[in-house]
Design a protein around this motif. Sequence first.
Motif, PDB file in Angstrom:
ATOM      1  N   ARG A  81      32.572  65.068  44.663  1.00  0.00           N
ATOM      2  CA  ARG A  81      34.035  64.973  44.571  1.00  0.00           C
ATOM      3  C   ARG A  81      34.677  66.202  45.225  1.00  0.00           C
ATOM      4  NH1 ARG A  81      37.216  63.167  39.259  1.00  0.00           N
ATOM      5  NH2 ARG A  81      37.245  61.224  40.430  1.00  0.00           N
ATOM      6  N   ARG A  82      34.107  67.344  44.981  1.00  0.00           N
ATOM      7  CA  ARG A  82      34.677  68.584  45.531  1.00  0.00           C
ATOM      8  C   ARG A  82      34.710  68.561  47.066  1.00  0.00           C
ATOM      9  NH1 ARG A  82      31.144  72.253  43.473  1.00  0.00           N
ATOM     10  NH2 ARG A  82      31.334  71.503  41.340  1.00  0.00           N
ATOM     11  N   ARG A  83      33.721  67.912  47.657  1.00  0.00           N
ATOM     12  CA  ARG A  83      33.738  67.889  49.136  1.00  0.00           C
ATOM     13  C   ARG A  83      34.415  66.639  49.684  1.00  0.00           C
ATOM     14  NH1 ARG A  83      29.459  64.866  51.051  1.00  0.00           N
ATOM     15  NH2 ARG A  83      27.930  64.297  49.476  1.00  0.00           N
ATOM     16  N   GLY A  84      35.156  65.905  48.825  1.00  0.00           N
ATOM     17  CA  GLY A  84      36.046  64.872  49.345  1.00  0.00           C
ATOM     18  C   GLY A  84      35.572  63.437  49.239  1.00  0.00           C
ATOM     19  N   VAL A  85      34.447  63.214  48.527  1.00  0.00           N
ATOM     20  CA  VAL A  85      34.027  61.839  48.247  1.00  0.00           C
ATOM     21  C   VAL A  85      34.906  61.301  47.118  1.00  0.00           C
ATOM     22  CG1 VAL A  85      32.129  60.393  47.396  1.00  0.00           C
ATOM     23  CG2 VAL A  85      31.664  62.263  49.018  1.00  0.00           C
ATOM     24  N   LEU A  86      35.388  60.061  47.272  1.00  0.00           N
ATOM     25  CA  LEU A  86      36.314  59.468  46.301  1.00  0.00           C
ATOM     26  C   LEU A  86      35.566  58.541  45.350  1.00  0.00           C
ATOM     27  CD1 LEU A  86      39.035  58.661  48.960  1.00  0.00           C
ATOM     28  CD2 LEU A  86      39.097  60.535  47.290  1.00  0.00           C
ATOM     29  N   PHE A  87      36.040  58.510  44.095  1.00  0.00           N
ATOM     30  CA  PHE A  87      35.382  57.688  43.071  1.00  0.00           C
ATOM     31  C   PHE A  87      36.359  56.634  42.559  1.00  0.00           C
ATOM     32  CE2 PHE A  87      32.693  61.292  43.493  1.00  0.00           C
ATOM     33  CZ  PHE A  87      31.415  60.844  43.203  1.00  0.00           C
ATOM     34  N   ASP A  88      35.924  55.374  42.623  1.00  0.00           N
ATOM     35  CA  ASP A  88      36.779  54.221  42.359  1.00  0.00           C
ATOM     36  C   ASP A  88      36.233  53.432  41.168  1.00  0.00           C
ATOM     37  OD1 ASP A  88      38.699  52.056  43.052  1.00  0.00           O
ATOM     38  OD2 ASP A  88      36.847  50.964  43.498  1.00  0.00           O
ATOM     39  N   PHE A  89      37.165  52.904  40.381  1.00  0.00           N
ATOM     40  CA  PHE A  89      36.751  52.216  39.156  1.00  0.00           C
ATOM     41  C   PHE A  89      35.981  50.918  39.445  1.00  0.00           C
ATOM     42  CE2 PHE A  89      37.145  49.607  35.424  1.00  0.00           C
ATOM     43  CZ  PHE A  89      36.884  50.490  34.405  1.00  0.00           C
ATOM     44  N   GLY A  90      36.613  49.949  40.108  1.00  0.00           N
ATOM     45  CA  GLY A  90      35.898  48.699  40.437  1.00  0.00           C
ATOM     46  C   GLY A  90      35.511  47.919  39.210  1.00  0.00           C
ATOM     47  N   ASN A  91      36.501  47.339  38.556  1.00  0.00           N
ATOM     48  CA  ASN A  91      36.282  46.676  37.274  1.00  0.00           C
ATOM     49  C   ASN A  91      35.197  45.604  37.340  1.00  0.00           C
ATOM     50  OD1 ASN A  91      36.482  45.478  34.805  1.00  0.00           O
ATOM     51  ND2 ASN A  91      38.607  44.854  34.996  1.00  0.00           N
TER      52      ASN A  91
END
Length: 299
Positions: free
Chosen positions: A257-267
């Motif tokens: 996350r710190r280097r810019g990878v995004l985390f998505d919920f995706g129900n």
Amino acid sequence: MMNRRQLLCAGAAGATLLGRIPIARAATYDLIIRGGRVIDPSVGLDAARDVAIAGGRIAAVEANVAGDAAATIDASGKLVAPGLIDIHTHAGRSKEGPPLALQDGVTGWVDAGSGGADNIDQIAAVARGAPQIGRALVNISRVGVVPGGELNDINRANVALAQGAIARNRDVVIGVKARLSQNVAGTNDLEALRRAQEAAAPFNLPVMIHIGQSYSPMRAILPLLKRGDIVTHMYAPTPNGILDDQGRLFPDVTAARRRGVLFDFGNGTLDHFDWATVERATKQGFWPDTISTDWNVMS
Ligand SMILES: [Zn+2]
């Protein structure tokens, strides 16, 4: 918010009025949505407001909009928000999908890997014909999402074919998708992701990976992601999610996350998250960057 029939009714009433009164003053606005709870994170707004629209644009957002309108909607007790963008859907699978999504306020959607090189052209056609903005991620597997698992045969992850699919649909295709769960990719998860990156690289596009129950652990998967790439199903249950056996976030995850990878919920509809993982992760401050639905016409 306003369906076609309401618009037509409002138009007819206006015409009648104009017919009877020769010198009619034009309404200040086309539409006023009154008294809703307006939530607009882009300006930090969460309050009861009127929203006035003129010429297809938001003309005023105020506690009490003065002036009249050709049509008014009483939104008291309702939420009023800018159009929602859903970054993980399967709305491109049929032309019925996009209008259904629009009814839920989705004014922009991304079909995340329903189609691969062999069938992305159909998905792209649905996106182009949609009543709202539609985009797609091309599945690194040429066949797209299939029930038996599209990456069990790694030969289906064909870089040249995926690049061709992107090249001929540059107006719609905005990234590459790789589903890495073991029931989709077997032991091929890392090689599939490498090929997804290779396909995306010349176009400078992001890759979205679907995680959870993969053969490889996150510490092996995450180093293959670059800034702007997306991890969907971020709260997927074990094995090989974002938490260790003690429920602690892997340091690799926070580093990504710190280097810019995004985390998505995706129900999703089945097993893409569990509440224990959500609670443990959020207690450690690990919230989603985006909340998508993994929407499809069956869900
Ligand atoms: Zn999905």
